[in-house]
Design an enzyme around this catalytic site. Sequence first.
Site, PDB file in Angstrom:
ATOM      1  N   VAL A  66       0.900  -1.161   0.000  1.00  0.00           N
ATOM      2  CA  VAL A  66       0.000   0.000   0.000  1.00  0.00           C
ATOM      3  C   VAL A  66       0.935   1.206   0.000  1.00  0.00           C
ATOM      4  CG1 VAL A  66      -1.792   1.267   1.239  1.00  0.00           C
ATOM      5  CG2 VAL A  66      -1.810  -1.245   1.234  1.00  0.00           C
ATOM      6  N   PRO A  67       1.141   1.837  -1.162  1.00  0.00           N
ATOM      7  CA  PRO A  67       2.297   2.720  -1.375  1.00  0.00           C
ATOM      8  C   PRO A  67       2.156   4.121  -0.789  1.00  0.00           C
ATOM      9  CG  PRO A  67       0.970   2.646  -3.353  1.00  0.00           C
ATOM     10  CD  PRO A  67       0.326   1.686  -2.379  1.00  0.00           C
ATOM     11  N   CYS A  68       2.196   4.211   0.529  1.00  0.00           N
ATOM     12  CA  CYS A  68       2.101   5.524   1.168  1.00  0.00           C
ATOM     13  C   CYS A  68       3.311   6.399   0.839  1.00  0.00           C
ATOM     14  CB  CYS A  68       1.922   5.377   2.674  1.00  0.00           C
ATOM     15  SG  CYS A  68       3.152   4.340   3.490  1.00  0.00           S
ATOM     16  N   HIS A  69       4.390   5.789   0.326  1.00  0.00           N
ATOM     17  CA  HIS A  69       5.549   6.596  -0.081  1.00  0.00           C
ATOM     18  C   HIS A  69       5.221   7.481  -1.283  1.00  0.00           C
ATOM     19  CE1 HIS A  69       5.813   2.897  -2.526  1.00  0.00           C
ATOM     20  NE2 HIS A  69       6.372   3.657  -3.453  1.00  0.00           N
TER      21      HIS A  69
END
Length: 203
Positions: free
Chosen positions: A170-173
């Site tokens: 889950v690409p919170c970056h």
Amino acid sequence: MAAVDEVLARARRAPAGEALATATARLIEAAEEEKLVDVVFARVDSPFGELLIASTPKGVVQLSLHGYDQNETLEDLATKVSPRIFESPRRLDDVRRELDEYFAGKRKSFDLPLDWQLSHGFALRVLKATARIPYGRVSSYRAMAEKAGNERATRAAGNALGGNAIPIIVPCHRVLRTGGGLGGYGGGLPMKEALLKMEGAIL
């Protein structure tokens, strides 16, 4: 418990040279057949240090980045999900393979089922919106708040991303400050910057 008892009996009769890993795998299989395992976990090497991944029958429930206390992570899972946890790297081979492909630049999206039970309400909506940000693109905290139903809740969106239990997948970056700054990241800003550069989202 019959299957587990049978495996234990076989282990007692097994030659001293039988591989411990094989015996452990058989025990886990038997425990799963008896529905005695709720969470499996494994440690995975990455370019950013060792990761800990955990999964339930529904999907990946936790990915703990390097630098976090793995014992605390497992204790937290035992409290919030289930104390019936086994280490089983083989059960997480698909997760390991997709992560390896991602870090090698060969995968742009993950095809893994996810278990969202560690997130709720507004935070869950923020994270599900974040999961839809494409590889190589970025968004903002404000945009994520808006997609979650409250464009004014920028700080709450940031808190939700800070509590993301499944980073990278889950690409919170990929979420930056509204003004364009990197913002925060649980793995540290150098890791966030490196991931975005790897994806071609920033130069």
